[in-house]
Design a protein around this motif. Structure first.
Motif, PDB file in Angstrom:
ATOM      1  N   PRO A  11       7.302  -0.548  10.153  1.00  8.36           N
ATOM      2  CA  PRO A  11       6.406   0.440  10.761  1.00  8.36           C
ATOM      3  C   PRO A  11       6.935   1.867  10.592  1.00  8.36           C
ATOM      4  CG  PRO A  11       7.670  -0.705  12.432  1.00  8.36           C
ATOM      5  CD  PRO A  11       8.057  -1.313  11.144  1.00  8.36           C
ATOM      6  N   LEU A  12       6.365   2.571   9.640  1.00  5.38           N
ATOM      7  CA  LEU A  12       6.741   3.973   9.442  1.00  5.38           C
ATOM      8  C   LEU A  12       5.453   4.766   9.328  1.00  5.38           C
ATOM      9  CD1 LEU A  12       9.563   3.612   6.770  1.00  5.38           C
ATOM     10  CD2 LEU A  12       9.876   4.275   9.137  1.00  5.38           C
ATOM     11  N   HIS A  17       1.512   4.141   3.919  1.00  6.00           N
ATOM     12  CA  HIS A  17       1.140   3.277   5.033  1.00  6.00           C
ATOM     13  C   HIS A  17      -0.328   3.447   5.410  1.00  6.00           C
ATOM     14  CE1 HIS A  17       5.454   2.771   5.556  1.00  6.00           C
ATOM     15  NE2 HIS A  17       5.227   1.825   6.433  1.00  6.00           N
ATOM     16  N   LYS A  18      -0.827   4.678   5.247  1.00  4.03           N
ATOM     17  CA  LYS A  18      -2.182   4.944   5.711  1.00  4.03           C
ATOM     18  C   LYS A  18      -3.251   4.499   4.721  1.00  4.03           C
ATOM     19  CE  LYS A  18      -1.120   8.889   8.675  1.00  4.03           C
ATOM     20  NZ  LYS A  18      -0.108   9.729   7.979  1.00  4.03           N
ATOM     21  N   MET A  19      -2.830   4.130   3.506  1.00  9.03           N
ATOM     22  CA  MET A  19      -3.837   3.811   2.483  1.00  9.03           C
ATOM     23  C   MET A  19      -4.612   2.541   2.807  1.00  9.03           C
ATOM     24  SD  MET A  19      -2.174   4.656  -1.125  1.00  9.03           S
ATOM     25  CE  MET A  19      -1.950   6.316  -1.680  1.00  9.03           C
ATOM     26  N   ASP A  20      -5.730   2.424   2.160  1.00  4.07           N
ATOM     27  CA  ASP A  20      -6.575   1.246   2.300  1.00  4.07           C
ATOM     28  C   ASP A  20      -5.855   0.024   1.713  1.00  4.07           C
ATOM     29  OD1 ASP A  20      -8.593  -0.767   1.672  1.00  4.07           O
ATOM     30  OD2 ASP A  20     -10.003   0.786   2.329  1.00  4.07           O
ATOM     31  N   PRO A  21      -5.752  -1.075   2.477  1.00  5.50           N
ATOM     32  CA  PRO A  21      -5.030  -2.235   1.948  1.00  5.50           C
ATOM     33  C   PRO A  21      -5.632  -2.756   0.644  1.00  5.50           C
ATOM     34  CG  PRO A  21      -6.217  -2.787   3.967  1.00  5.50           C
ATOM     35  CD  PRO A  21      -6.227  -1.306   3.845  1.00  5.50           C
ATOM     36  N   ARG A  22      -6.969  -2.628   0.489  1.00  5.53           N
ATOM     37  CA  ARG A  22      -7.568  -3.146  -0.741  1.00  5.53           C
ATOM     38  C   ARG A  22      -7.049  -2.393  -1.943  1.00  5.53           C
ATOM     39  NH1 ARG A  22     -13.610  -2.472   1.168  1.00  5.53           N
ATOM     40  NH2 ARG A  22     -12.591  -0.580   1.882  1.00  5.53           N
ATOM     41  N   LEU A  57       7.728   7.965  -1.399  1.00  5.28           N
ATOM     42  CA  LEU A  57       6.549   8.396  -0.645  1.00  5.28           C
ATOM     43  C   LEU A  57       6.344   7.546   0.616  1.00  5.28           C
ATOM     44  CD1 LEU A  57       3.833   9.196  -3.330  1.00  5.28           C
ATOM     45  CD2 LEU A  57       4.941  10.781  -1.747  1.00  5.28           C
ATOM     46  N   ALA A  58       6.690   6.257   0.485  1.00  8.30           N
ATOM     47  CA  ALA A  58       6.499   5.361   1.636  1.00  8.30           C
ATOM     48  C   ALA A  58       7.634   5.477   2.640  1.00  8.30           C
ATOM     49  CB  ALA A  58       6.385   3.913   1.158  1.00  8.30           C
ATOM     50  N   LYS A  59       8.588   6.338   2.367  1.00  4.78           N
ATOM     51  CA  LYS A  59       9.740   6.591   3.256  1.00  4.78           C
ATOM     52  C   LYS A  59      10.609   5.345   3.432  1.00  4.78           C
ATOM     53  CE  LYS A  59       7.508  10.245   5.871  1.00  4.78           C
ATOM     54  NZ  LYS A  59       6.897  10.587   7.154  1.00  4.78           N
ATOM     55  N   LEU A  60      10.552   4.434   2.455  1.00  2.00           N
ATOM     56  CA  LEU A  60      11.424   3.258   2.536  1.00  2.00           C
ATOM     57  C   LEU A  60      12.779   3.639   1.949  1.00  2.00           C
ATOM     58  CD1 LEU A  60       8.887   0.639   1.208  1.00  2.00           C
ATOM     59  CD2 LEU A  60       9.651   0.913   3.556  1.00  2.00           C
ATOM     60  N   SER A  61      13.823   2.903   2.356  1.00  2.00           N
ATOM     61  CA  SER A  61      15.132   3.233   1.795  1.00  2.00           C
ATOM     62  C   SER A  61      15.444   2.260   0.657  1.00  2.00           C
ATOM     63  CB  SER A  61      16.209   3.158   2.868  1.00  2.00           C
ATOM     64  OG  SER A  61      16.492   1.811   3.137  1.00  2.00           O
ATOM     65  N   THR A 127       4.019  -4.977   0.859  1.00  2.00           N
ATOM     66  CA  THR A 127       4.243  -5.720   2.100  1.00  2.00           C
ATOM     67  C   THR A 127       4.901  -4.873   3.189  1.00  2.00           C
ATOM     68  OG1 THR A 127       6.291  -6.565   1.184  1.00  2.00           O
ATOM     69  CG2 THR A 127       4.373  -7.993   1.044  1.00  2.00           C
ATOM     70  N   ALA A 128       5.758  -3.947   2.796  1.00  2.00           N
ATOM     71  CA  ALA A 128       6.462  -3.158   3.814  1.00  2.00           C
ATOM     72  C   ALA A 128       5.577  -2.085   4.425  1.00  2.00           C
ATOM     73  CB  ALA A 128       7.717  -2.528   3.226  1.00  2.00           C
ATOM     74  N   THR A 129       4.468  -1.752   3.748  1.00  2.19           N
ATOM     75  CA  THR A 129       3.657  -0.653   4.258  1.00  2.19           C
ATOM     76  C   THR A 129       2.311  -1.113   4.811  1.00  2.19           C
ATOM     77  OG1 THR A 129       2.547  -0.227   2.166  1.00  2.19           O
ATOM     78  CG2 THR A 129       4.635   0.906   2.528  1.00  2.19           C
ATOM     79  N   THR A 130       2.046  -2.428   4.738  1.00  4.55           N
ATOM     80  CA  THR A 130       0.742  -2.907   5.167  1.00  4.55           C
ATOM     81  C   THR A 130       0.915  -3.904   6.303  1.00  4.55           C
ATOM     82  OG1 THR A 130       0.162  -2.789   2.845  1.00  4.55           O
ATOM     83  CG2 THR A 130      -1.439  -3.795   4.294  1.00  4.55           C
ATOM     84  N   LYS A 131       0.274  -3.644   7.423  1.00  6.11           N
ATOM     85  CA  LYS A 131       0.353  -4.589   8.544  1.00  6.11           C
ATOM     86  C   LYS A 131      -0.274  -5.908   8.117  1.00  6.11           C
ATOM     87  CE  LYS A 131      -0.238  -1.243  12.238  1.00  6.11           C
ATOM     88  NZ  LYS A 131      -1.405  -0.363  12.202  1.00  6.11           N
ATOM     89  N   PRO A 132       0.324  -7.029   8.551  1.00  6.59           N
ATOM     90  CA  PRO A 132      -0.236  -8.324   8.143  1.00  6.59           C
ATOM     91  C   PRO A 132      -1.740  -8.421   8.400  1.00  6.59           C
ATOM     92  CG  PRO A 132       1.817  -8.642   9.306  1.00  6.59           C
ATOM     93  CD  PRO A 132       1.533  -7.174   9.356  1.00  6.59           C
TER      94      PRO A 132
END
Ligand SMILES: Nc1ncnc2c1ncn2[C@@H]1O[C@H](COP(=O)(O)OP(=O)(O)OP(=O)(O)O)[C@@H](O)[C@H]1O
Ligand SMILES: [Mg+2]
Lengths: 266, 286
Positions: A11-12, A17-22, A57-61, A127-132
């Motif tokens: 959760p960041l 993260h805000k993009m459309d999952p499709r 961009l996704a702020k992942l490390s 997977t890290a940026t999209t809620k299940p």
């Protein structure tokens, strides 16, 4: 085991993260196809740069990616051994006794390692940026056109989301059971053959029991709230594609085209 | 020698976004041969704390001293198995650890792992099952056929059968019926008195702390908020108020009586003496 990161949602707050999952799912599929074109090292460098940019961009490390990658290292070592035993093309590098190491064995392994790394990077971006839950909605929507040929889109999406939902739980449960049995003197690392088998049984049996228990509880809870597959359902959250989602798809398509072109050149 | 925590810290999932500092610079002495209650709110770090006692979790910083062992952060401890045989830990919700075909076999699993011969392990298992109130008719049952409370008893028996010197119980009575709770707590009390075992109990029940325990440790947000004797802790309700704990009924009653004008000494800690003190004063005024 404590830090399994592959497939976890982080959760960041980031534009990805805000993009459309499709858009993200389609983008990932395009990129995965792109990886399988033999576009040579230039191609992989481009894909690597693109994936890295997305991760930033996704702020992942990158340590997160590294952790997801680590379990696969054993597989790669194994592959290197197999390759060096059987691949006898390219230039000989060195000889130890009856064994000669050829350059292709190393290159082939490296090639697969790079592909694997790219795949982990790209799937992690999804997977890290999209809620299940969003993932499920996305999959369901993407499968909708196939309902005409009797693909149960909703059921498939529900299955996937339940599976995703339970992975972290099962990992936690496994750890709990390991600890509980270790407290009773189970030694997972040492011991004679029979002891080892007992040790593994002492984990697997409770894990299965609790997994079935969880499944049953979940089914009951869903039924108690009136869930029935095939029923028409309304949605609380509606997906909407925006400019940045289209941009992502265009970028992915362009990258795929680029890889196809590069592999045609080679 | 007491059990000691010396500046112990522990972090879950280090290096991921889920990183959580569950213990922070914990210093704590736990008296041997006593019953110590570990209390604190949900998520305060009680389970994390007690899992250090048999080295299921290793300190990230600091030192844990237990029995004759010293576990230092950063050092790989050797021969953990022998420590785990001497420090029995019953997990929170231990009913999920049963796996053998029969309950008796499952209870004997622990001792067998620690090298006790089969026949003796079974003997010990039978004894342990009797202690927790599981009758002979349960011996050959499958753990799957047991109720939740029976599974809990079987799991506790599984640790008792190992005959550990230190017994650590993480919420052993959560979900047991009132009668089961009392008999379980009396069992622990008896093990402490008759066999001189050091016992740690994680619990949310202040009545249990008050009735059965000698010392109390309050965990708050990964640190030790208080560590003292139960006598001291419940001498009046000031500590409880400070820590947002509802004091045991007897203490609440005592406070109300004092408020109403009765004079009751700090050392009055049981119902008989409280009644006596009240009776005496009523008579005097009568
Ligand atoms: N495996 C884990 N990974 C990450 N965080 C964890 C893990 N286990 C526990 N925590 C966190 O550490 C904190 C302390 O947990 P712990 O289980 O020690 O609490 P507790 O005091 O025993 O609570 P309870 O009364 O609910 O049993 C909690 O906030 C929890 O979220
Ligand atoms: Mg706990």
């Amino acid at each position: 085991m404590g830090n399994i990161t592959l497939g976890r949602y982080i959760p960041l707050d980031s534009p990805i993260h805000k993009m459309d999952p499709r858009a993200k799912i389609l983008g990932m599929l395009l990129m995965l196809v792109a990886i399988f074109f033999p576009a040579g090292w230039t191609g992989y460098a481009i894909l690597f740069a693109a994936a890295s940019l997305t991760i930033i961009l996704a702020k992942l490390s990158f340590t997160f990616i590294w952790k997801a990658m680590r379990p696969m290292l054993y597989m790669l070592v194994f592959l290197l051994i197999i390759n060096s035993l059987f691949l006898k093309t390219g230039t000989p590098l060195f000889t130890v006794g009856p064994f000669t190491m050829y350059s292709d064995a190393i290159f082939q392994t490296l090639y697969i390692a790079v592909r694997l790394l790219l795949m982990v990077m790209i799937t992690t971006c999804l997977t890290a940026t999209t809620k299940p839950l969003d993932m499920t909605l996305g999959i369901e929507d993407l499968l909708k056109p196939f309902t005409k040929i009797h693909v149960p889109a909703h059921e498939i999406a529900m299955l996937i989301s339940i599976a995703l939902r339970f992975i972290p739980d099962l990992i936690d449960e496994t750890q709990r059971i390991i600890k509980a049995q270790e407290s009773r003197g189970v030694d997972l690392k040492e011991g004679k053959f029979m002891e080892r088998i007992m040790a593994i049984l002492s984990l697997i049996v409770p894990l299965f029991v609790s997994a079935f228990q969880r499944a049953e509880d979940l089914a009951n809870a869903m039924e108690a709230r009136g869930y029935a597959p095939g029923e028409k359902r309304t949605r609380y959250k509606l997906l909407k594609m925006e400019g940045r989602d289209y941009l992502l798809l265009i970028c992915c398509a362009a990258l795929l085209a680029c890889m196809i072109w590069l592999s045609a050149q080679a | 020698m007491p059990i000691q925590f010396d500046h112990v810290s522990y972090t879950y999932s280090t290096g991921t976004p889920y990183e959580y500092k569950a213990l922070n610079d914990v210093c704590l002495d736990i008296e041997e041969g006593k019953i110590t209650a570990v209390i604190g709110m949900t998520g305060s770090g009680k389970s994390t704390l007690v899992q250090h006692l048999n080295a299921l979790l290793l300190p990230e910083k600091g030192v844990v001293r237990i029995l004759d062992r010293t576990i230092t952060a950063g050092e790989k401890p050797k021969n953990l198995k022998s420590l785990r045989g001497r420090v029995g830990l019953v997990f929170q919700f231990p009913e999920y650890q049963l796996f053998e075909e029969t309950v008796l076999k499952d209870v004997a699993f622990g001792p067998k792992n620690f090298g006790i011969p089969e026949a003796e392990a079974i003997e010990r298992a039978k004894k342990a099952m009797a202690m927790v109130g599981l009758e002979t008719r349960h011996y050959e049952k499958s753990p799957l056929e047991m109720s939740g409370g029976q599974k809990r008893r079987a799991a506790i028996a599984g640790i008792l059968a190992m005959d550990p010197e230190v017994l650590v119980l993480d919420e052993p009575t959560a979900g047991l019926d009132p009668y089961g709770t009392v008999s379980m707590m009396s069992l622990f009390s008896r093990l402490n008195r008759e066999m001189k075992k050091t016992i740690l109990i994680v619990t949310h029940d202040m009545e249990q702390v008050f009735t059965y325990c000698d010392n109390v440790v309050v965990v708050e947000n990964g640190t030790i908020r208080a560590s003292m004797s139960v006598q001291e802790f419940f001498k009046d309700s000031s500590y409880c108020k400070e820590m947002n704990i509802l004091p045991p009924a007897l203490i609440r009653m005592k406070e109300q009586l004092i408020e109403a004008g009765f004079e009751i000494g700090e050392d009055v800690m049981d119902i008989d003496r409280l009644a006596e003190a009240v009776a005496r004063q009523v008579k005097k005024h009568g």
